[in-house]
Design a protein around this motif. Structure first.
Motif: not given
Length: 165
Positions: A128, A157, A159
């Motif tokens: 992430r 929220t 990516p």
């Protein structure tokens, strides 16, 4: 020996009820504070992702209400006092490079699982654009079901990608 009883007083009963309610409110799982040290100044893009995550975090985790954190920060959150503590924008854990480390996937979010000496567990997201760490105390470290709501908020929220730190 005689028994003496006070006459019923509605005002006294309401006062006692109010005092009991206030005492119980102070003991509610979400009504407490948790001292949580925010991560050292993450890059601005990571801090922005963490702020977005902070807004999406669930009000309860493992049936524990959200607690306020001290100091206040968009990089931290807690539930049940300090029973479950989240820090967003942490550095990449060294153990993440070890292919023998335990990991799980919940709602499309991969987590490194580290068992702590005190009986608790540290979960850290991988792959992430911002690393997020969740510390769980011994009492609540019985299963990873608590990660369901947290993973949903992270997937929404933060990516997929490789964080720079």
């Amino acid at each position: 020996m005689s028994r003496h009883r006070r006459p019923f007083s509605p005002l006294a009963a309401l006062t006692a009820l109010a005092a009991a309610s206030a005492a119980l409110a102070g003991c509610s799982p979400g009504g407490s504070e948790a001292r949580v040290e925010p991560p050292s100044a993450p890059p601005a893009d990571v801090a922005g992702l963490c702020a977005a995550l902070h807004k999406e975090l669930p009000g309860t985790v493992a049936k524990l209400g959200r607690a306020s954190t001290v100091p206040k920060s968009d990089l931290t959150a807690a539930w049940g006092g300090s029973a479950i503590v989240l820090r967003c924008g942490v550095g990449k854990p060294v153990k993440m490079l070890d292919p023998k480390q335990d990991g799980i996937e919940v709602n499309g979010v991969g987590w490194l699982v580290e068992r702590l000496d005190d009986g608790g567990v540290r979960f850290t997201t991988g792959l992430r654009l911002a690393y997020t760490e969740v510390l769980v105390d011994k009492e609540h470290a019985t299963d990873a079901g608590m990660l369901v709501g947290l993973s949903a908020a992270i997937a929404k929220t933060v990516p997929v990608g490789i964080a720079s730190s």
